[in-house]
Design a protein around this motif. Structure first.
Motif, short mmCIF file in Angstrom:
data_model
loop_
_atom_site.label_atom_id
_atom_site.label_comp_id
_atom_site.label_asym_id
_atom_site.label_seq_id
_atom_site.Cartn_x
_atom_site.Cartn_y
_atom_site.Cartn_z
N PRO A 106 0.80 -1.23 0.00
CA PRO A 106 0.00 0.00 0.00
C PRO A 106 0.83 1.28 0.00
O PRO A 106 0.27 2.36 -0.23
CB PRO A 106 -0.83 -0.12 1.28
N GLN A 107 2.13 1.20 0.23
CA GLN A 107 2.97 2.38 0.25
C GLN A 107 3.57 2.71 -1.12
O GLN A 107 4.39 3.63 -1.22
CB GLN A 107 4.10 2.20 1.27
N LEU A 108 3.20 1.97 -2.16
CA LEU A 108 3.75 2.24 -3.49
C LEU A 108 3.43 3.68 -3.90
O LEU A 108 2.30 4.16 -3.73
CB LEU A 108 3.17 1.28 -4.51
N ARG A 109 4.43 4.33 -4.47
CA ARG A 109 4.27 5.71 -4.90
C ARG A 109 4.64 5.91 -6.37
O ARG A 109 4.16 6.86 -6.99
CB ARG A 109 5.12 6.64 -4.03
N THR A 110 5.51 5.06 -6.93
CA THR A 110 6.00 5.26 -8.29
C THR A 110 5.92 3.97 -9.08
O THR A 110 6.30 2.91 -8.58
CB THR A 110 7.47 5.76 -8.28
N LEU A 111 5.43 4.07 -10.31
CA LEU A 111 5.45 2.96 -11.26
C LEU A 111 6.34 3.37 -12.43
O LEU A 111 6.02 4.31 -13.16
CB LEU A 111 4.04 2.64 -11.76
N SER A 112 7.48 2.68 -12.57
CA SER A 112 8.40 2.95 -13.67
C SER A 112 8.07 2.02 -14.83
O SER A 112 8.05 0.80 -14.68
CB SER A 112 9.85 2.74 -13.23
N LEU A 113 7.83 2.60 -16.00
CA LEU A 113 7.53 1.82 -17.20
C LEU A 113 8.84 1.63 -17.94
O LEU A 113 9.38 2.57 -18.54
CB LEU A 113 6.50 2.55 -18.07
N VAL A 114 9.37 0.41 -17.89
CA VAL A 114 10.72 0.13 -18.37
C VAL A 114 10.70 -0.42 -19.79
O VAL A 114 11.35 0.11 -20.70
CB VAL A 114 11.43 -0.86 -17.42
N GLU A 115 9.96 -1.49 -20.02
CA GLU A 115 9.89 -2.14 -21.33
C GLU A 115 8.45 -2.59 -21.53
O GLU A 115 8.02 -3.64 -21.06
CB GLU A 115 10.84 -3.33 -21.40
N CYS A 116 7.68 -1.75 -22.20
CA CYS A 116 6.23 -1.91 -22.24
C CYS A 116 5.73 -1.88 -23.68
O CYS A 116 5.46 -0.82 -24.25
CB CYS A 116 5.57 -0.79 -21.43
N PRO A 117 5.58 -3.05 -24.31
CA PRO A 117 5.20 -3.10 -25.73
C PRO A 117 3.74 -2.72 -26.01
O PRO A 117 3.42 -2.35 -27.13
CB PRO A 117 5.43 -4.57 -26.11
#
Length: 266
Positions: A106-117
């Motif tokens: 529940p503490q997630l703050r950032t979603l990094s999109l690294v390799e997203c086809p």
């Protein structure tokens, strides 16, 4: 997220007339599933004969280095208690996977999109985008990160959006399993209305949503329009005049030979 699904069946009867007074009937059954799309507020027919518009909306994968993950939920990988990465394609299972990740971390703050086809299921993909926005997550594309096709909608979902120099983006028209693309429908019909509504949900006004959507459909499904970090910053920047972005981004490059040989098509 997809709120409901319903199953339909039609019995199609063909009467075969024969010389005798008795008649024979040949019955066939057509079945399909409809799922509720909250963006367009309508049922969307899906299934083996008529997939979601834009299904298999992908630009091919490229290998990227991966940080060590402490937990994995489909294409979503938790790096630490506040950061997750996305590597891979969203599909019908992705909303449930994303919901489980938010429940467990529940503490997630950032979603990094690294390799997203892109995505195998547009309605599910937009559901994930709405979850990203509801959770007030930041979306981040790191240097050398690649966000393509349906994954661009997930990047736009971030409450705050951050792009490092060296990141790349690719957009193109969706295509359904009958070969129809965005230009085959009225500007506010069907999936076109769904995407325009989604962009407005993500903070664009009507003019910005229309301009951005027109840009994504400026190339057909079998091609791609490539954008640099600077190009995409122009589309999500604050500067606007009467609802339209002041400087439309240019095509960064188009590796058409690579795309022609490697695109995953329905």
């Amino acid at each position: 997220m997809v709120a409901a699904a319903r199953l339909f069946a039609i019995l199609c009867t063909a009467l075969l007339l024969i010389a005798a007074p008795a008649q024979a009937q040949l019955l066939s059954v057509e079945t399909w599933i409809e799922e509720w799309d909250p963006g367009s507020q309508q049922w969307v027919r899906v299934g083996a004969d008529d997939a979601v518009p834009g299904a298999d909306r992908l630009v091919p994968a490229r290998a990227k280095p991966q940080a060590e993950a402490i937990a994995t939920y489909g294409p979503f990988r938790v790096v630490d208690s506040t950061r997750a990465e996305m590597i891979g394609v969203t599909d019908r299972q992705s909303p449930a996977q994303f919901r489980a990740m938010l429940r467990d971390f529940p503490q997630l703050r950032t979603l990094s999109l690294v390799e997203c086809p892109g995505t195998d299921h547009d309605i599910a993909n937009l559901a994930v985008g709405r979850m990203i926005r509801a959770a007030s997550l930041e979306t981040h594309v790191p240097a050398h990160g690649s966000v393509r096709s349906g994954a661009v909608e997930l990047f736009l979902a971030g409450e705050r959006r951050r792009i490092d120099d060296g990141a790349e983006f690719a957009v193109h028209s969706w295509r359904d399993t009958r070969g129809r693309e965005a230009g085959d429908f009225g500007a506010d019909e069907g999936a076109n209305a769904t995407y325009l509504a989604y962009y407005r949900e993500m903070g664009m006004n009507s003019g910005q949503a229309r301009a951005f959507y027109d840009m994504t459909n400026s190339v057909p499904h079998a091609d791609a329009r490539w954008l640099t970090a600077q190009d995409m910053r122009g589309w999500i920047g604050e500067a606007a005049v009467e609802g339209l972005v002041t400087a439309a981004p240019k095509i960064a490059y188009a590796d058409t030979g690579y795309l022609d040989s490697a695109l995953v098509l329905p």
